[in-house]
Design a protein around this motif. Structure first.
Motif, short mmCIF file in Angstrom:
data_model
loop_
_atom_site.label_atom_id
_atom_site.label_comp_id
_atom_site.label_asym_id
_atom_site.label_seq_id
_atom_site.Cartn_x
_atom_site.Cartn_y
_atom_site.Cartn_z
N SER A 18 1.54 3.02 1.21
CA SER A 18 1.55 2.90 -0.25
C SER A 18 2.49 1.82 -0.75
O SER A 18 2.40 1.41 -1.91
N THR A 19 3.38 1.33 0.10
CA THR A 19 4.30 0.26 -0.29
C THR A 19 3.89 -1.10 0.28
O THR A 19 4.59 -2.09 0.08
N SER A 20 2.75 -1.15 0.94
CA SER A 20 2.32 -2.38 1.62
C SER A 20 1.66 -3.37 0.66
O SER A 20 0.88 -2.98 -0.22
N VAL A 36 -6.96 5.85 0.22
CA VAL A 36 -6.00 4.82 0.62
C VAL A 36 -5.17 4.46 -0.61
O VAL A 36 -5.69 4.39 -1.72
N THR A 37 -3.85 4.22 -0.40
CA THR A 37 -3.00 3.66 -1.45
C THR A 37 -2.22 2.49 -0.88
O THR A 37 -1.63 2.60 0.20
N VAL A 38 -2.26 1.36 -1.57
CA VAL A 38 -1.45 0.19 -1.21
C VAL A 38 -0.78 -0.32 -2.48
O VAL A 38 -1.19 0.01 -3.60
N ARG A 39 0.28 -1.13 -2.32
CA ARG A 39 0.92 -1.69 -3.51
C ARG A 39 0.08 -2.83 -4.08
O ARG A 39 -0.11 -2.94 -5.29
N GLY A 57 0.56 -1.15 -8.04
CA GLY A 57 1.51 -1.92 -8.83
C GLY A 57 1.44 -3.42 -8.67
O GLY A 57 1.88 -4.16 -9.54
N GLY A 58 0.89 -3.90 -7.55
CA GLY A 58 0.91 -5.33 -7.27
C GLY A 58 -0.37 -6.06 -7.54
O GLY A 58 -0.46 -7.28 -7.35
N GLY A 59 -1.43 -5.35 -7.97
CA GLY A 59 -2.67 -5.99 -8.33
C GLY A 59 -3.61 -6.27 -7.17
O GLY A 59 -3.27 -6.10 -6.00
N LEU A 60 -4.81 -6.71 -7.53
CA LEU A 60 -5.88 -7.04 -6.59
C LEU A 60 -6.25 -8.50 -6.76
O LEU A 60 -6.47 -8.96 -7.88
#
Length: 289
Positions: A18-20, A36-39, A57-60
Motif C-alpha cells: 500500500s506504500t509502493s 490491491v492497494t498501492v500509493r 495518494g500518488g495518482g495514476l
C-alpha cells in the motif's frame, strides 16, 4: 495475461504494498483479480481489473505514447482513488466494461486533459463513475460513449466536467443527480449520439450549447431557475421551478410528431418564462401545480 499477484513477476519477488510507487514497463498485459492497494501506479502496458484496485495518494499515470493502454473492468472491477488530491495523467484510455471508478476519503480526483474514459461495448452501467461528496471527480479529459445502444450513466452530483462529454454512433450518455447547469461543460454529439437527462435536478446556471444540438429530457427532471442556451426536447413531464429563461434561438419542444405526449409543468410560486426563445408544443401541454 500476467497475474499481478504472482511474486515472481515483480522485482525482488516481492508484491507491491500500500506504500509502493509502482512502475509497470512495456510488455504483456497484466490482470489483477484480487484486492490491491498501492500509493501510485505508472502504466506502460494494459492492466485488466476484475476486483478492487485502490490508488491511495500518488495518482495514476497511463504513460504518453503508449497506444491502447487500457484499464479494463468487468462487473466486479473497481478503480478507487482514496485520500488526498490525485490526478489520472498521461494520454491513455480507461475502458469501463461493467465496473466503475470511485473515490473515498477526502480530496479530489482529476481526470487529466489527455485521458479518455471510454464506455466498453457491454450493456449499460448503473454508475460507472461514482465519486463521493468529500472526494469529487473533476473531468478535464474526455468521457466517451460510441457504441450503438450503449447507455453510460453519469451522476453529476459529485462530478464536474471541465473537459468533454462525447456521445456518437448511437451511444447515449445518461446524466442524473443534483447539479448546476454549468457542471455540464463541453459536449460533443455526432452520428446519432445522445445526451439525455434523467432523474436530474438542475439548480441554476446556464445549459451550454457547445455542439448546437438539443438535449433529450427523460423522466424525473426538474429545472430550477435555469437559463437555456441549448435547445431541449421532452417527451415526458419536465418540471420547472423558480422560472425559466429561454435565450434567443433556443427551442423547447414538448412532445413529438409520433404522438408521444410531453408536459411542461410550472410548479410552486409565481414564475416567469423569460428570454427570446421559443416553446413549441408538438404533442402535449403546458400546465401548473
Amino acid at each position: 495475461g500476467i497475474s499481478w499477484s504472482e511474486r515472481c513477476n515483480w522485482s525482488g519477488d516481492t508484491l507491491p504494498s500500500s506504500t509502493s510507487d509502482v512502475i509497470v514497463g512495456p510488455g504483456t498485459a497484466i490482470r489483477s483479480a484480487s484486492p490491491v492497494t498501492v500509493r501510485s501506479l505508472a502504466l506502460d502496458r494494459p492492466l485488466t481489473l476484475t476486483s478492487l484496485f485502490t490508488v491511495s495518494g500518488g495518482g495514476l499515470t497511463i504513460n504518453p505514447g503508449v497506444v491502447g493502454t487500457l484499464c479494463l473492468f468487468n462487473s466486479t472491477g473497481t478503480l478507487r482513488f482514496s485520500g488526498a488530491a490525485q490526478t489520472i495523467s498521461g494520454s491513455g484510455t480507461i475502458e469501463i466494461a461493467l465496473g466503475r471508478i470511485d473515490t473515498s476519503g477526502s480530496g479530489s480526483t482529476t481526470i487529466g486533459d489527455n485521458i479518455t474514459v471510454h464506455a466498453g461495448s457491454n450493456g449499460s452501467n448503473v454508475c460507472p463513475i461514482a465519486p463521493t461528496a468529500s472526494n469529487r471527480i473533476i473531468n478535464r479529459g474526455t468521457i466517451r460513449v460510441d457504441n450503438l445502444g450503449r447507455l453510460f450513466n453519469l451522476d453529476l452530483t459529485n462530478l464536474t466536467n471541465l473537459g468533454t462529454f462525447a456521445a456518437s454512433d448511437g451511444g447515449q450518455l445518461i446524466i442524473s443527480g443534483t447539479f448546476n447547469a454549468a457542471e455540464i461543460g463541453t459536449v460533443s454529439r455526432t452520428n446519432g449520439g445522445v445526451i439525455r437527462f434523467t432523474s436530474a435536478t438542475i439548480n441554476g446556471g446556464t445549459l451550454p450549447a457547445s455542439d448546437g444540438l438539443p438535449y433529450a429530457i427523460g423522466s424525473g427532471v426538474t429545472l430550477s431557475g435555469v437559463t437555456l442556451d441549448a435547445s431541449i426536447t421532452s417527451t415526458t413531464t419536465l418540471t420547472v421551478t423558480n422560472g425559466l429563461t429561454v435565450n434567443a434561438g433556443v427551442l423547447v419542444t414538448i412532445g413529438d410528431t409520433n404522438n408521444t405526449i410531453g408536459t411542461l409543468r410550472f410548479s410552486g410560486g409565481a414564475q416567469t418564462i423569460s428570454g427570446a426563445g421559443t416553446i413549441e408544443i408538438a404533442w402535449g401541454t403546458i400546465d401548473t401545480s
